[in-house]
Design an enzyme around this catalytic site. Sequence first.
Site, PDB file in Angstrom:
ATOM      1  N   GLY A  69       6.770   5.732   8.058  1.00  9.87           N
ATOM      2  CA  GLY A  69       5.785   6.808   8.128  1.00  9.87           C
ATOM      3  C   GLY A  69       5.872   7.497   9.466  1.00  9.87           C
ATOM      4  O   GLY A  69       6.961   7.589  10.058  1.00  9.87           O
ATOM      5  N   SER A  70       4.714   7.948   9.970  1.00  9.00           N
ATOM      6  CA  SER A  70       4.764   8.747  11.189  1.00  9.00           C
ATOM      7  C   SER A  70       4.908   7.860  12.428  1.00  9.00           C
ATOM      8  O   SER A  70       4.502   6.694  12.438  1.00  9.00           O
ATOM      9  CB  SER A  70       3.500   9.601  11.308  1.00  9.00           C
ATOM     10  OG  SER A  70       2.443   8.811  11.782  1.00  9.00           O
ATOM     11  N   ASN A  71       5.471   8.449  13.465  1.00 14.49           N
ATOM     12  CA  ASN A  71       5.760   7.684  14.669  1.00 14.49           C
ATOM     13  C   ASN A  71       4.510   7.153  15.385  1.00 14.49           C
ATOM     14  O   ASN A  71       4.467   5.969  15.749  1.00 14.49           O
ATOM     15  CB  ASN A  71       6.629   8.538  15.601  1.00 14.49           C
ATOM     16  CG  ASN A  71       7.038   7.753  16.797  1.00 14.49           C
ATOM     17  OD1 ASN A  71       6.377   7.780  17.822  1.00 14.49           O
ATOM     18  ND2 ASN A  71       8.107   6.988  16.673  1.00 14.49           N
TER      19      ASN A  71
ATOM     20  N   LYS B 103       0.855  -1.189   0.000  1.00 13.36           N
ATOM     21  CA  LYS B 103       0.000   0.000   0.000  1.00 13.36           C
ATOM     22  C   LYS B 103       0.890   1.238   0.000  1.00 13.36           C
ATOM     23  O   LYS B 103       1.493   1.590   1.008  1.00 13.36           O
ATOM     24  CB  LYS B 103      -0.931   0.070   1.209  1.00 13.36           C
ATOM     25  CG  LYS B 103      -1.963   1.174   1.005  1.00 13.36           C
ATOM     26  CD  LYS B 103      -2.591   1.690   2.275  1.00 13.36           C
ATOM     27  CE  LYS B 103      -1.859   2.826   2.922  1.00 13.36           C
ATOM     28  NZ  LYS B 103      -1.751   4.098   2.171  1.00 13.36           N
TER      29      LYS B 103
ATOM     30  N   GLU C  35      10.200   2.482  10.474  1.00 15.80           N
ATOM     31  CA  GLU C  35      11.156   3.590  10.464  1.00 15.80           C
ATOM     32  C   GLU C  35      10.304   4.842  10.459  1.00 15.80           C
ATOM     33  O   GLU C  35       9.470   5.039   9.580  1.00 15.80           O
ATOM     34  CB  GLU C  35      12.041   3.497   9.226  1.00 15.80           C
ATOM     35  CG  GLU C  35      13.301   4.335   9.351  1.00 15.80           C
ATOM     36  CD  GLU C  35      13.084   5.772   8.944  1.00 15.80           C
ATOM     37  OE1 GLU C  35      13.120   6.660   9.843  1.00 15.80           O
ATOM     38  OE2 GLU C  35      12.861   6.012   7.761  1.00 15.80           O
TER      39      GLU C  35
ATOM     40  N   CYS D  37      13.318  12.029   6.325  1.00 18.66           N
ATOM     41  CA  CYS D  37      13.480  11.561   7.705  1.00 18.66           C
ATOM     42  C   CYS D  37      14.854  11.954   8.194  1.00 18.66           C
ATOM     43  O   CYS D  37      15.078  12.097   9.392  1.00 18.66           O
ATOM     44  CB  CYS D  37      13.398  10.050   7.790  1.00 18.66           C
ATOM     45  SG  CYS D  37      11.907   9.419   7.107  1.00 18.66           S
TER      46      CYS D  37
ATOM     47  N   VAL E  95       1.593   6.352  14.230  1.00 22.71           N
ATOM     48  CA  VAL E  95       1.017   5.236  13.463  1.00 22.71           C
ATOM     49  C   VAL E  95       1.908   4.003  13.616  1.00 22.71           C
ATOM     50  O   VAL E  95       1.432   2.899  13.906  1.00 22.71           O
ATOM     51  CB  VAL E  95       0.856   5.607  11.966  1.00 22.71           C
ATOM     52  CG1 VAL E  95       0.410   4.403  11.151  1.00 22.71           C
ATOM     53  CG2 VAL E  95      -0.138   6.757  11.802  1.00 22.71           C
ATOM     54  N   GLY E  96       3.222   4.202  13.460  1.00 20.02           N
ATOM     55  CA  GLY E  96       4.159   3.076  13.568  1.00 20.02           C
ATOM     56  C   GLY E  96       4.033   2.372  14.909  1.00 20.02           C
ATOM     57  O   GLY E  96       3.983   1.144  14.971  1.00 20.02           O
TER      58      GLY E  96
ATOM     59  N   GLU F 292       9.575  16.335  15.175  1.00 22.06           N
ATOM     60  CA  GLU F 292       9.882  16.328  13.745  1.00 22.06           C
ATOM     61  C   GLU F 292       8.888  17.235  13.014  1.00 22.06           C
ATOM     62  O   GLU F 292       7.677  17.053  13.124  1.00 22.06           O
ATOM     63  CB  GLU F 292       9.793  14.903  13.200  1.00 22.06           C
ATOM     64  CG  GLU F 292      10.235  14.815  11.761  1.00 22.06           C
ATOM     65  CD  GLU F 292      10.221  13.386  11.223  1.00 22.06           C
ATOM     66  OE1 GLU F 292       9.212  12.687  11.420  1.00 22.06           O
ATOM     67  OE2 GLU F 292      11.223  12.988  10.599  1.00 22.06           O
TER      68      GLU F 292
END
Length: 497
Positions: free
Chosen positions: A228-230, A175, A250, A284, A232-233, A385
Site C-alpha cells: 500500500g502507501s509508503n 484485510k 511493498e 506500483c 502507512v507501511g 508517486e
Amino acid sequence: MAEKIRNYINGKWVDAARGKTFESRNPADNRDLVGTVADSDATDVDKAVTAARKAFREWSLTPAPHRGEILYRAAELLVKRKKELGELVCREMGKVMPEAMGDVQEAIDMTYYMAGEGRRLSGETVPSELPNKDAKSVRVPIGVVAQITPWNFPIAIPSWKMTPALITGNTVVFKPAEETPVCATRFVEILIEAGLPPGVLNMVHGFGETAGEPMVRHPEVDVVSFTGSNPVGERLAGICGSMHKHFTMETGGKNPIIIMDDANLELAIEGAIWGGFGTSGQRCTAASRLIVHEAVHDRFVKMFSERAALLRVGPGSDKKTEIGPVISEAQYRRILDYIEVGKKEGAKLILGGNALKKGKHANGYFIEPTIFIDVQPKMRIAQEEIFGPVVAVLRARNLREAIDIANDVPFGLSAAIYSQDVNKTAVAERDLNTGLVYINASTIGAEIQLPFGGTKRTGLGPRDAGGRGGALDLYTQWKIIYRDYSGRLQKAQIDKE
Ligand code: UN1
C-alpha cells in the site's frame, strides 16, 4: 445488483460485530453499487485472529503436499471462473477487460506455483563434522499471518500473499482494500470451495485505521505483510518492530524508462505507453518517468505524445477502451492536484491534464493521459508517486546522467532501458538501483516465479511472489536439526580426532 459482503471468520460468513456497512462502487459509473460490505473493527479482528490461532496447529501439521492439493483445486476453479472474475475486477476496480483477465491470470499462475511448492519446500542436508551425526535445515511455519492488500491488483496481490502463507502451514487473517472487497471475497470463496478447513483463512473487511491497524497490533499475529502507501507501511513497520513481529512491505515506485539515442524508438514508445498509461498508471511498477537522451528527445516526445493522444479513455467494459477510470474520488483529486503541482513547478504540459466529465465519462473518475516535458529531476512530479495517468519526461546527455537521474528518487521498484548497445544495457543492469530491471521492455509485467519488490523506500523484508528470496522466506523460519546417533557425547569444534 449489489452483493451483501460479509466477513469470513472460523468457517462462517458473519456481519461486522457493530452492524455497520460501507459501499463498494464501480469507478467507471458510481451509480453502480457493487457491494454493501461489513465495516469491521477490533472486535471482529480479535475473533478472526483467535480462530486463526486455534486452527494453526492442525494446519501446520497437515502434510504440505495435501495443502498443495487444495491450492491445485483452487487454481482449477480460478481457471474455470476466469471470465466471471475478470468481469468483476473490471466492474469493481475499473481495469479494461484484457488487464482484468491478466489480474486473474496472475492469481492462477501464483496458485499453481505455490501448490507445487507443497512438494518442494526444500531445506539443506549437509555433512556433519562429527561421525554418526547428521545436520539439516527445514522450513517451519511461523504462525498467524495478517495480510493487508491494495486495490490495484484485487485478485493477483491477495494470491501473492495468501498462497505462500498457506502452503507453508501458516493461518491467515486477511484485510483486503476497502475499494475492492467483492473481488477479494470471490477469491476467498474459491479457496474455501477448494477445501480449506475452518479458521485457516479468515477475512475481515474494513478500513485501515479501524480494522487494519488492530490486526497489526494484535499480540497473536506473528507476521504482517502489507502492500500500500509508503507512509502507512513505514508506520506499520514501526509497530511491528516494537512488537517483534515479522514484517514485509511493498509501497510504491517512481519507475523510470531510459531511452538512449540508439534505441528502437517504435518499441520504446510502445513500452512507454503501456508502462505509463496502462492500468491508468495505477501500478506500483508504472513508468512515471521517461529519461530521454537529448539526441532523440524531440523526436521521441513528438511520436510519444501523438500516440498517447489517440488513447481512448472510457469504461473498462467497453471493448474499445484503452484507459479505464482511476479508482476513487480521493485518487482522482490527488492526481488532478499533482497535475496542478507540475504546472506550478514550471514543467510544460503537452498533453491532457484534464478530467473528463461528459457523456460516458459523466459518472466516473476519468482523467486524460497527461504528459509533462521539461521536467527537472528534483520537481515533485519527478520524485513522488502519483499513481495516475501522468508521465514526466526528463532529458539526459548520456547514459551516466540518465542512470543518476533514474536513481535519484526515494523509491527503487522497477526501471527499464531501451538501447541496442549491449554494453550500455549491461551497465544499466548493474547500476540501476531497483528491485526489477527491464532491458528493451517496459517497467511493468513482472512474472510470479521470481520475487517482486524493490530497494530503498519501496520495500522492506522478504519480497512477495516466488523464487529464492521470495515469499517463502517471509512465511517460514529455518529450524536447524542436528541428530547425533553415536551414543556418546561428541563435541563440535573440540573433538578434532
Ligand atoms: C503492483 O503494481 O502493485 O509487474 C503490482 C507488474 C504486475 C504486478 C504489479 N505483474 O506490473
